[in-house]
Scaffold this active site. Structure first.
Site, PDB file in Angstrom:
ATOM      1  N   GLU A 120     -41.755  12.770 -11.605  1.00 19.59           N
ATOM      2  CA  GLU A 120     -42.145  12.792 -10.190  1.00 19.59           C
ATOM      3  C   GLU A 120     -41.972  14.203  -9.659  1.00 19.59           C
ATOM      4  O   GLU A 120     -41.293  15.038 -10.278  1.00 19.59           O
ATOM      5  CB  GLU A 120     -41.311  11.793  -9.370  1.00 19.59           C
ATOM      6  N   ARG A 294     -42.312  17.061  -1.906  1.00 22.85           N
ATOM      7  CA  ARG A 294     -43.043  16.095  -1.095  1.00 22.85           C
ATOM      8  C   ARG A 294     -43.437  16.593   0.296  1.00 22.85           C
ATOM      9  O   ARG A 294     -44.526  16.343   0.769  1.00 22.85           O
ATOM     10  CB  ARG A 294     -42.082  14.917  -0.948  1.00 22.85           C
ATOM     11  N   HIS A 355     -41.587   7.827   5.607  1.00 18.87           N
ATOM     12  CA  HIS A 355     -41.104   7.188   4.381  1.00 18.87           C
ATOM     13  C   HIS A 355     -39.585   7.073   4.299  1.00 18.87           C
ATOM     14  O   HIS A 355     -39.059   6.033   3.918  1.00 18.87           O
ATOM     15  CB  HIS A 355     -41.624   8.015   3.208  1.00 18.87           C
ATOM     16  N   ARG A 390     -35.475  14.786   0.686  1.00 20.77           N
ATOM     17  CA  ARG A 390     -34.976  14.023  -0.470  1.00 20.77           C
ATOM     18  C   ARG A 390     -35.854  14.216  -1.709  1.00 20.77           C
ATOM     19  O   ARG A 390     -37.078  14.180  -1.630  1.00 20.77           O
ATOM     20  CB  ARG A 390     -34.950  12.545  -0.104  1.00 20.77           C
TER      21      ARG A 390
HETATM   22  C1  SIN Z   1     -42.705   6.779  -4.980  1.00 21.84           C
HETATM   23  O1  SIN Z   1     -42.799   5.972  -5.894  1.00 21.84           O
HETATM   24  O2  SIN Z   1     -43.507   7.672  -4.763  1.00 21.84           O
HETATM   25  C2  SIN Z   1     -41.559   6.647  -4.045  1.00 21.84           C
HETATM   26  C3  SIN Z   1     -40.350   7.107  -4.701  1.00 21.84           C
HETATM   27  C4  SIN Z   1     -39.375   7.599  -3.708  1.00 21.84           C
HETATM   28  O3  SIN Z   1     -39.684   7.724  -2.534  1.00 21.84           O
HETATM   29  O4  SIN Z   1     -38.267   7.906  -4.113  1.00 21.84           O
END
Ligand code: SIN
Length: 523
Positions: A120, A294, A355, A390
């Site tokens: 990620e 993000r 979020h 985060r």
């Molecule tokens: C996601 O799956 O993009 C969300 C994961 C997260 O916000 O930690």
């Protein structure tokens, strides 16, 4: 249905996502009496349930030190070094012990002898454990099953926390003013009977999750309105960093999709953001392109949308995937299909959504807040792990680690309540209870949500925030009046919490003139 007006327990846990559930499991194992509250009639309903991507562990060729660096970089280095250290060192061990050994979570595997680690944004290694794209759901269901086996755990579904019970504030004993303020439980509305119960507990743990649903567009379930922040603030606990509201870059753009998340792992597996004209654009913003932190991806999308006067961009997985999309992302595939998009054949229209709240009730390494006998864990707390922004998939891990830590600490330092319960008063109802007009509640929510989205959202200015403060302050007076006269109802309670949270975010954002992480000011 139980009619008890007063309940007594050793630990009251408000909220039942991964943080509350892991605290409850640990407390239950220590033999303490636990009451766990969920405001939903469906116990599993929580932010955890909707988490798709996964939970951070340590992948191949990976070390706590590397994870620490990634967390600090995402958080713009205003994180608590101590909290980050705890998460990085204890995280994998806790996942192994609780999730894998104790609960038997069937994490996806890349081969029979190896777990599959996903990638990620912001992570320097592939280290996210997942159960395809329904990780949170699997974890939450296993926790609830485990908790139901303990006779010392009482789970109250459809119960909404109204306010924390604090001494001296709720005490009839005038001498209590000379004692240190402390939390002694909570006033809790039974959503069915509409009566408020007094739950008395020497320790209260808030695990109420976040507040994404105070914004017009959110990836969170509609119940995520920040009850815990509001109650803790009113009780006098310290709340910090509320300006750092993280927006997820990619929720499904569709009128009826309610902010359905398109997990960051889609970009981790090669998906790329493109304009309506089909052009990639993240390379113009950050050298990590689609895997930039993000907040940067979110602002880039916002900018592209503004420049092209468009309400969305696309996330193109099909042109880049070298794997079976349906098998890797079954839930995203199925849900998108139900809204008319086949992600195995076409790009997905996406838009950012509120979020995660990186701030919250300030807690120490054991989850203790500044108010005696009040603890907080998970998103509602601010342990300092996340700093200004985060790192993806660290939230489930923080909830799990701090959930276990808080109950271990309480169990090993347990002291019964000192206050005589007879001196605590029960809930006062209005002299004349008025029926609630749902139109008023709906309109107030529209005002709160659109004010935050437009004035305290992805891109903020001092002027916008000042406008938000003025509008929300005015709204608060009206809601307060309404609340004092209305017949008790979970919607009325929710509105009172919601306006408080909106003001906490706005005041924090106004008080911080520096753009950092998820708090971005344009001059
Ligand atoms: C996601 O799956 O993009 C969300 C994961 C997260 O916000 O930690």
């Amino acid at each position: 249905m139980s009619k008890e007006k007063r309940l007594f327990t050793d630990i009251l846990i408000i909220g039942c996502g991964i943080a509350g559930a892991s605290a409850a499991l640990e407390a239950a194992k220590s033999g303490l009496k636990v009451i766990v509250l969920s405001k939903s009639s469906k116990l599993e309903e929580s932010n955890t349930f909707y988490a798709q991507g996964g939970i951070v562990s340590l992948g191949k060729d990976d070390y706590p030190e590397l994870l620490k660096e990634d967390i600090l970089e995402a958080g713009d280095n205003i994180n608590s070094p101590k909290a980050v250290e705890i998460l990085a060192r204890e995280g994998k061990k806790t996942v192994d012990e609780v999730l894998i050994k104790e609960l038997g979570i069937p994490f996806s595997r890349s081969s029979s002898d190896s777990l599959d680690y996903a990638q990620e944004a912001g992570h320097s290694r592939r280290r996210i454990l997942h159960t395809k794209d329904t990780t949170g759901k699997t974890i939450e269901e296993r926790f609830i099953q485990a908790l139901k086996k303990f006779s010392n755990v009482r789970i109250l579904a459809a119960h909404t926390a109204v306010d924390l019970l604090t001494v001296p504030h709720h005490s009839k004993n005038p001498k209590s003013f000379y004692t240190e303020p402390k939390c002694m439980g909570a006033y809790v509305l039974d959503n069915q009977t509409k009566r408020v119960r007094t739950i008395i507990a020497p320790y209260t743990i808030l695990a109420t999750g976040g507040c994404g649903a105070v914004y017009s567009y959110t990836s969170n379930p509609m119940g995520a309105i920040g009850d815990g922040y509001a109650m803790a603030y009113r009780a006098g606990a310290r709340i910090v960093n509320m300006e750092y509201i993280q927006f997820h870059p990619t929720s499904l753009f569709h009128r009826d999709a309610d902010g359905f998340l398109i997990s960051e792992t889609v970009r981790g597996e090669g998906g790329r953001l493109i304009t309506k004209e089909g052009l990639t654009f993240m390379e113009n913003y950050n050298k990590k392109r689609d895997l930039a932190p993000r907040d940067e991806v979110t602002r880039a999308i916002y900018e592209e949308m503004t420049n092209s006067n468009s309400s969305y961009v696309y996330l193109d997985l099909v042109s880049y995937a070298k794997f079976d999309i349906k098998k890797r992302f079954p839930n995203i595939h199925k849900t998108c299909l139900s809204y008319g998009f086949d992600i195995t054949k076409e790009p997905i229209p996406v838009v950012p959504a509120a979020h995660y709240c990186c701030g919250g009730i300030l807690v120490d390494e054991w989850g203790k807040s500044s108010l005696k006998r009040l603890c907080a864990v998970g998103e509602v707390s601010c342990s300092g792990v996340h700093g200004a922004n985060r790192l993806a998939s660290t939230s489930l891990l923080e909830g799990l680690v701090w959930g276990r830590r808080v109950s271990k600490h309480i169990a090993s330092h347990f002291e019964p309540a000192l206050q005589d319960p007879a001196s605590i008063h029960d809930w006062y109802y209005p002299y004349k209870e008025e029926e609630v007009d749902p139109a008023l509640i709906n309109q107030d929510w529209i005002s709160i949500r659109s004010t935050l989205w437009n004035y305290a959202g992805i891109i903020r200015t001092k002027k916008r925030l000042e406008r938000a403060k003025a509008d929300l302050d005015y709204l608060r007076h009206r809601i307060e009046k309404f609340y004092k006269e209305a017949k008790m109802d979970e919607k009325v309670v929710g509105l009172k919490h919601g306006i408080q949270v909106a003001l906490l975010i706005t005041y924090a954002a106004l008080g911080n003139p520096n753009s950092l992480g998820a708090h971005f000011l344009k001059e």
